[in-house]
Design a protein around this motif. Structure first.
Motif, PDB file in Angstrom:
ATOM      1  N   ALA A 194       0.850  -1.187   0.000  1.00 52.21           N
ATOM      2  CA  ALA A 194       0.000   0.000   0.000  1.00 52.21           C
ATOM      3  C   ALA A 194       0.888   1.240   0.000  1.00 52.21           C
ATOM      4  CB  ALA A 194      -0.924   0.017   1.215  1.00 52.21           C
ATOM      5  N   ILE A 195       0.294   2.352  -0.403  1.00 47.69           N
ATOM      6  CA  ILE A 195       0.961   3.656  -0.362  1.00 47.69           C
ATOM      7  C   ILE A 195       0.077   4.606   0.439  1.00 47.69           C
ATOM      8  CG2 ILE A 195       1.749   5.624  -1.740  1.00 47.69           C
ATOM      9  CD1 ILE A 195       2.330   3.659  -4.019  1.00 47.69           C
ATOM     10  N   VAL A 196       0.701   5.412   1.285  1.00 49.25           N
ATOM     11  CA  VAL A 196      -0.008   6.435   2.052  1.00 49.25           C
ATOM     12  C   VAL A 196       0.588   7.786   1.688  1.00 49.25           C
ATOM     13  CG1 VAL A 196      -0.718   7.227   4.330  1.00 49.25           C
ATOM     14  CG2 VAL A 196      -0.321   4.788   3.934  1.00 49.25           C
ATOM     15  N   LEU A 197      -0.257   8.767   1.405  1.00 47.56           N
ATOM     16  CA  LEU A 197       0.199  10.083   0.963  1.00 47.56           C
ATOM     17  C   LEU A 197      -0.021  11.133   2.047  1.00 47.56           C
ATOM     18  CD1 LEU A 197      -1.275  10.140  -2.662  1.00 47.56           C
ATOM     19  CD2 LEU A 197       1.016   9.434  -1.947  1.00 47.56           C
ATOM     20  N   THR A 198       0.977  12.031   2.187  1.00 48.98           N
ATOM     21  CA  THR A 198       0.811  13.147   3.118  1.00 48.98           C
ATOM     22  C   THR A 198       0.111  14.328   2.465  1.00 48.98           C
ATOM     23  OG1 THR A 198       3.005  14.070   2.602  1.00 48.98           O
ATOM     24  CG2 THR A 198       2.853  12.500   4.448  1.00 48.98           C
ATOM     25  N   HIS A 199       0.366  14.574   1.170  1.00 50.05           N
ATOM     26  CA  HIS A 199      -0.321  15.661   0.466  1.00 50.05           C
ATOM     27  C   HIS A 199      -0.048  15.573  -1.024  1.00 50.05           C
ATOM     28  CE1 HIS A 199       3.677  17.432   1.157  1.00 50.05           C
ATOM     29  NE2 HIS A 199       3.398  18.335   0.221  1.00 50.05           N
ATOM     30  N   ALA A 200      -0.594  16.547  -1.781  1.00 52.00           N
ATOM     31  CA  ALA A 200      -0.692  16.402  -3.232  1.00 52.00           C
ATOM     32  C   ALA A 200       0.336  17.187  -4.034  1.00 52.00           C
ATOM     33  CB  ALA A 200      -2.104  16.791  -3.691  1.00 52.00           C
ATOM     34  N   HIS A 201       1.420  17.651  -3.438  1.00 51.50           N
ATOM     35  CA  HIS A 201       2.451  18.302  -4.233  1.00 51.50           C
ATOM     36  C   HIS A 201       3.242  17.256  -5.022  1.00 51.50           C
ATOM     37  CE1 HIS A 201       2.598  22.361  -1.927  1.00 51.50           C
ATOM     38  NE2 HIS A 201       1.962  22.494  -3.072  1.00 51.50           N
ATOM     39  N   MET A 202       3.796  17.675  -6.172  1.00 52.04           N
ATOM     40  CA  MET A 202       4.470  16.740  -7.077  1.00 52.04           C
ATOM     41  C   MET A 202       5.620  15.991  -6.408  1.00 52.04           C
ATOM     42  SD  MET A 202       3.472  16.148 -10.156  1.00 52.04           S
ATOM     43  CE  MET A 202       4.948  15.736 -11.090  1.00 52.04           C
ATOM     44  N   ASP A 203       6.340  16.664  -5.498  1.00 49.02           N
ATOM     45  CA  ASP A 203       7.479  15.987  -4.868  1.00 49.02           C
ATOM     46  C   ASP A 203       7.028  15.000  -3.791  1.00 49.02           C
ATOM     47  OD1 ASP A 203       6.680  18.193  -3.334  1.00 49.02           O
ATOM     48  OD2 ASP A 203       8.651  18.431  -2.425  1.00 49.02           O
ATOM     49  N   HIS A 204       5.707  14.785  -3.698  1.00 46.59           N
ATOM     50  CA  HIS A 204       5.160  13.783  -2.773  1.00 46.59           C
ATOM     51  C   HIS A 204       4.224  12.792  -3.463  1.00 46.59           C
ATOM     52  CE1 HIS A 204       6.594  15.681   1.038  1.00 46.59           C
ATOM     53  NE2 HIS A 204       6.689  16.710   0.220  1.00 46.59           N
ATOM     54  N   VAL A 205       3.670  13.161  -4.631  1.00 44.26           N
ATOM     55  CA  VAL A 205       2.752  12.249  -5.345  1.00 44.26           C
ATOM     56  C   VAL A 205       3.148  12.012  -6.798  1.00 44.26           C
ATOM     57  CG1 VAL A 205       0.824  13.013  -3.907  1.00 44.26           C
ATOM     58  CG2 VAL A 205       1.122  14.035  -6.170  1.00 44.26           C
ATOM     59  N   GLY A 206       4.080  12.790  -7.335  1.00 41.58           N
ATOM     60  CA  GLY A 206       4.325  12.789  -8.763  1.00 41.58           C
ATOM     61  C   GLY A 206       4.894  11.520  -9.345  1.00 41.58           C
ATOM     62  N   TYR A 207       5.411  10.615  -8.498  1.00 40.04           N
ATOM     63  CA  TYR A 207       5.983   9.357  -8.992  1.00 40.04           C
ATOM     64  C   TYR A 207       4.959   8.221  -9.029  1.00 40.04           C
ATOM     65  CZ  TYR A 207       9.754   5.921  -9.730  1.00 40.04           C
ATOM     66  OH  TYR A 207      10.575   4.951 -10.246  1.00 40.04           O
ATOM     67  N   LEU A 208       3.758   8.472  -8.493  1.00 40.87           N
ATOM     68  CA  LEU A 208       2.748   7.415  -8.403  1.00 40.87           C
ATOM     69  C   LEU A 208       2.490   6.707  -9.735  1.00 40.87           C
ATOM     70  CD1 LEU A 208      -0.173   8.576  -6.073  1.00 40.87           C
ATOM     71  CD2 LEU A 208       1.068   6.410  -5.961  1.00 40.87           C
ATOM     72  N   PRO A 209       2.201   7.435 -10.823  1.00 40.31           N
ATOM     73  CA  PRO A 209       1.912   6.736 -12.085  1.00 40.31           C
ATOM     74  C   PRO A 209       3.084   5.902 -12.599  1.00 40.31           C
ATOM     75  CG  PRO A 209       1.121   8.999 -12.165  1.00 40.31           C
ATOM     76  CD  PRO A 209       1.990   8.887 -10.954  1.00 40.31           C
TER      77      PRO A 209
END
Length: 467
Positions: free
Chosen positions: A62-77
């Motif tokens: 699983a993955i847990v996210l702290t927030h939606a900035h690229m340096d925190h979510v941008g690698y997901l895809p």
């Protein structure tokens, strides 16, 4: 006895301020990734986005996210492209913003790869995007919305609870623990990016229950924000001066949160008569406009400060929206002196780079940066005094006036970070300073030891520690 010990591998944002990724391993086999950020900034960092992921993405549970900035979510895809199929846990605000951010990122990457191929400024014969819009659409169904303050079962005896971080809409700090008792010492806290004591728009940040091991961001770990005074004095003066000489003010701003705060500040300056009231203000960021809609959605009222909850807090009479590519191109030479807000905030890509290419050489114009500029980014080069800047294979002279206004920052400064740790109960025994440049992280680690008597550690990229 079940082996439920926790270990942590620092896969990003270790001695750098980008690419946040922390792999929590439970019992030697179960893997939870906290954040999935893209590396940005210098080429040596960006190239890490293309390297094989250190752990097979298929084995991440699983993955847990702290927030939606690229340096925190941008690698997901990219992880999904490589086989990850588990749930992605995040707050509703983060999910809604991440959808906007990721779709825009894929679109930009595809366009830039095509431009590089057509114009021949890439060293690759057939430049490719890191991921495509199809990869993003494969990612979005994996999101699972979770609420703050409520215990969340991650299976196999691992649980978590979220607290508001006050950084951007939906941002949280995360506490994870094993076993039925939340007070167990087999626990860790991840700060995410922390806001200051008070955010201009959002509800205030919170302090989670403490844990023996804490990861804390250190973006501003070696500095303090300006002392309170006349708000945005240099910013207001520059706008008035630039418009008077017939120039344009370009404001590179992150589409998520920073655009909203910049618009609110411009509104307050106009209402106070501190900048001209007639000047057109262009929001040249479809992503920023979409994010503004999320901020103003009544469903997000619990995330917003009480003075703004439930209403659209931006009501600028001269606000204009540049949604199409043609609208954006026209703003390279606007019909009258204007203020143009465009992403990205560090000028690493997007529409703002085209504006810089056309505006930097003219002494009448000005560029205002509204927050931290990572080393290696165009924004950092400009605030450090660059006399020329390379864009799309060509150098452009820098004649425009450059200003960095740190009052816009919604990152906690060093004292804010110390205050957050000091309020934590029970008190941590080890604090890992992450998401900061080496000097910043080391300075914060020293303050943590000196002022709080807690061991402060600056981990290396790829380092593994037992919690």
């Amino acid at each position: 006895m079940v082996n439920d010990h926790l270990s942590l591998t620092f896969l990003g944002a270790a001695r750098t301020v980008t690419g946040s990724k922390y792999l929590l391993t439970q019992g030697g086999h179960r893997r939870i990734l906290v954040d999935a950020g893209m590396f940005q900034g210098p080429k040596r960092l960006r190239e890490q986005n293309w390297e094989p992921f250190p752990t097979d993405p298929k084995t991440i549970d699983a993955i847990v996210l702290t927030h939606a900035h690229m340096d925190h979510v941008g690698y997901l895809p990219r992880l999904v492209k490589q086989g990850f199929r588990g749930p992605v846990y995040a707050t509703e605000g983060t999910i809604r913003l991440a959808e906007i951010v990721l779709r825009d990122a894929a679109h930009l990457q595809q366009n830039e790869a095509e431009d590089a191929r057509r114009e021949g400024w890439s060293r690759h014969a057939n430049p490719l995007p890191l991921y495509t819009t199809d990869d993003v659409e494969q990612t979005l169904p994996l999101f699972r919305a979770v609420e703050v303050h409520k215990p969340i079962d991650l299976d196999e005896g691992l649980s978590m609870r979220l607290w508001r971080a006050g950084h951007i809409l939906g941002s949280v700090s995360i506490r994870m623990w094993t076993g039925a008792d939340e007070t167990t010492e087999n626990a860790a806290v991840f700060s995410g990016d922390l806001g200051r004591h008070h955010h201009p728009v959002l509800a205030d940040r919170e302090v989670p229950m403490g844990a023996p091991s804490v990861l804390i961001e250190s973006t501003y770990g070696d500095r303090e924000h300006p002392a309170p005074g006349v708000a945005h004095e240099a910013f207001a003066d520059l706008i008035s001066r630039t418009i008077a000489r017939g120039g344009n003010v370009l404001i590179p701003a992150f589409a998520v949160d920073r655009t909203e705060v910049v618009l609110l500040t411009l509104q307050e300056l106009m209402e106070a008569g501190r900048i001209p009231k007639h000047v057109p203000i262009w929001a040249n960021s479809p992503m920023g406009l979409a994010a503004l809609d999320v901020y103003c959605d009544p469903a997000m009222a619990a995330e917003i400060g009480p003075e703004f909850a439930g209403r659209r807090f931006i009501h600028l009479p001269t606000l204009r929206e540049a949604r199409s590519k043609e609208d954006s191109i026209a703003l390279n030479n606007p019909a009258q002196p204007s203020i143009i807000i465009s992403s990205s905030g560090m000028a690493t890509g997007g529409r703002v780079v085209h504006h810089l290419q056309h505006m930097l050489s003219d002494r009448k114009n000005s560029v205002v940066f509204t927050g931290f500029q990572a080393p290696g980014t165009r924004g950092r080069m400009l605030v450090d005094g660059a006399t020329e800047l390379k864009m799309y294979g060509r150098y452009v002279p820098v004649n425009a006036e450059i200003l960095q206004d740190d009052e816009f920052s919604v990152h906690a400064d060093a004292s804010d970070l110390i205050d957050w740790l000091a309020e934590m109960n029970p008190r941590p025994t080890t604090v890992y300073c992450v998401h900061g440049e080496p000097d910043s992280a080391k300075a914060l680690a020293r303050r943590i030891h000196t002022e709080l008597g807690i061991l402060g550690v600056v981990p290396e990229q790829g380092e593994v520690v037992r919690l």
